[in-house]
Design an enzyme around this catalytic site. Structure first.
Site, PDB file in Angstrom:
ATOM      1  N   ARG A 225       0.846  -1.192   0.000  1.00  0.00           N
ATOM      2  CA  ARG A 225       0.000   0.000   0.000  1.00  0.00           C
ATOM      3  C   ARG A 225       0.886   1.249   0.000  1.00  0.00           C
ATOM      4  O   ARG A 225       1.944   1.266   0.635  1.00  0.00           O
ATOM      5  CB  ARG A 225      -0.896   0.032   1.251  1.00  0.00           C
ATOM      6  CG  ARG A 225      -2.064  -0.947   1.218  1.00  0.00           C
ATOM      7  CD  ARG A 225      -3.117  -0.576   0.180  1.00  0.00           C
ATOM      8  NE  ARG A 225      -4.265  -1.464   0.213  1.00  0.00           N
ATOM      9  CZ  ARG A 225      -4.426  -2.532  -0.574  1.00  0.00           C
ATOM     10  NH1 ARG A 225      -3.506  -2.850  -1.474  1.00  0.00           N
ATOM     11  NH2 ARG A 225      -5.528  -3.260  -0.497  1.00  0.00           N
ATOM     12  N   HIS A 273      -1.062  -0.021  -9.707  1.00  0.00           N
ATOM     13  CA  HIS A 273      -1.746  -0.901  -8.754  1.00  0.00           C
ATOM     14  C   HIS A 273      -2.282  -2.164  -9.457  1.00  0.00           C
ATOM     15  O   HIS A 273      -3.478  -2.454  -9.446  1.00  0.00           O
ATOM     16  CB  HIS A 273      -2.893  -0.166  -8.039  1.00  0.00           C
ATOM     17  CG  HIS A 273      -3.289  -0.831  -6.753  1.00  0.00           C
ATOM     18  ND1 HIS A 273      -3.693  -0.140  -5.633  1.00  0.00           N
ATOM     19  CD2 HIS A 273      -3.360  -2.151  -6.406  1.00  0.00           C
ATOM     20  CE1 HIS A 273      -3.984  -0.999  -4.663  1.00  0.00           C
ATOM     21  NE2 HIS A 273      -3.797  -2.228  -5.112  1.00  0.00           N
TER      22      HIS A 273
END
Ligand code: NAP
Ligand code: GLV
Length: 310
Positions: A225, A273
């Site tokens: 993250r 991502h």
């Protein structure tokens, strides 16, 4: 017939997951969330970044299934009811993570980027042989994804160590745990791979102090993250050469703004991502199996511990 509601960030994704989950749960009624609708009486919710209104309306929910491995976003929802939350465990993401890490790791250690540049100039330019021993890899987070990545990297021949919250035994590689063993883990690590969950304990963990403890010519691969990284500290370490390269798949703000210095930084590689994406068939199989277990009064795996945040 149990009712199950699907709610995601966009109407298109909600429609797609509705189709996928209804096919996987033929004995149940799967309903696609629509803004403004009243309660359906659903017992389970299958979600990814759901609208806030879902939990205001569907007050009879008994469990929530997250369409991803990380639960930081769902646990941060202000109106999340106090019911069990289940997350995906591997579900086909572990091999994707291993492939991603080995791609960038070998690209750097073997100089494949350099060969691409040499080819562009029709230049035959072999680099010296590489010793895997010069590229010790450290994996932060030895869960479903981190453990698989550590084993895959080890299988290629790189020295691997892992760091987790609790002690590990019989992994076949060196392991470290807890804050007190972090310095020893970092001191032997040149290529840092982050696969921690984002929790209050791990937010901002990739900061100046951590980066300074890595071996020289360090590489940071962040596939967990963006909130794990203090961007100003990483940029400073890249500018000074303390960190020779960063491979970043996740960011504090997504999508990454076009003005962000990461985009043009010569030492940064960016992916949007996608390091490991949720696979429909694997996710549907895992969620439908867990719903069957809960319906039969049996425990189901993948339950998130609210106290630890993962
Ligand atoms: P997981 O199975 O829950 O594993 C988490 C690991 O982190 C465990 O080994 C845990 O230690 C360790 N950990 C947690 N808090 C810690 C702390 N304070 N200090 C040290 N270690 C700590 O998670 P996973 O399924 O492997 O997924 C990891 C993360 O990958 C997800 O949370 C998500 O953010 C990210 N992800 C990213 C993508 C992408 O495309 N970029 C895709 C999927 C997932 P213990 O073993 O001791 O509990
Ligand atoms: C993706 O980032 C996930 O957590 O599954």
């Amino acid at each position: 017939m149990t009712k199950i509601i699907v709610a995601t960030a966009t109407p298109e994704a909600t429609r797609r997951w509705h189709t996928v989950m209804q096919a996987a749960l033929p004995g149940h009624e799967v309903i696609a969330w629509e803004p403004g609708q009243s309660s359906t009486g659903a017992r389970y919710a299958i979600v990814w970044a759901p609208p806030r209104a879902l939990f205001e309306v569907e007050t009879g929910l008994e469990a929530i299934f997250n369409l991803g491995a990380g639960v930081d976003a769902i646990l941060a929802l202000p109106d999340l009811p106090d019911i069990p939350v289940y997350r995906l465990e591997d579900a086909g993401m572990a091999p994707q993570m291993a492939e991603y890490v080995i791609h960038y790791l070998s690209g750097m250690s073997r100089g494949f980027d350099s060969y691409a540049r040499a080819q562009a100039q029709s230049r035959w330019a072999p680099l010296p042989a590489v010793r895997h021993a010069d590229w010790p890899v450290g994996v932060m987070g030895l869960g479903k994804l981190g453990m698989h990545v550590a084993r895959a990297v080890q299988a290629v021949g790189y020295p691997v160590a892992g760091w987790a919250r609790s002690a590990r035994e019989q992994t076949g590689f060196d392991t470290f745990h807890g804050a007190e063993q972090l310095p020893a883990f970092l001191a032997r690590t040149r290529v840092l791979v982050n696969l921690l969950p984002l929790t209050p304990q791990t937010r901002g963990i990739i900061n100046r102090s951590l980066l300074e403890q890595l071996r020289p010519d360090a590489v940071v691969i962040n596939i967990a993250r963006g909130g794990h990284v203090v961007d100003a500290d990483l940029l400073a370490a890249l500018d000074s050469g303390r960190v020779q390269a960063a491979v970043l798949d996740v960011f504090n703000q997504e999508p990454l703004s076009p003005e962000h210095p990461y985009w043009q930084h010569p030492r940064v590689r960016i992916t949007p991502h996608v390091a490991a994406m949720t696979l429909e068939a694997e996710a549907a199989e895992q969620i439908s199996r867990r719903i069957a277990q809960l319906e039969a009064g049996e425990p189901a795996s993948g339950r998130v511990q609210r106290e630890t945040g993962y």
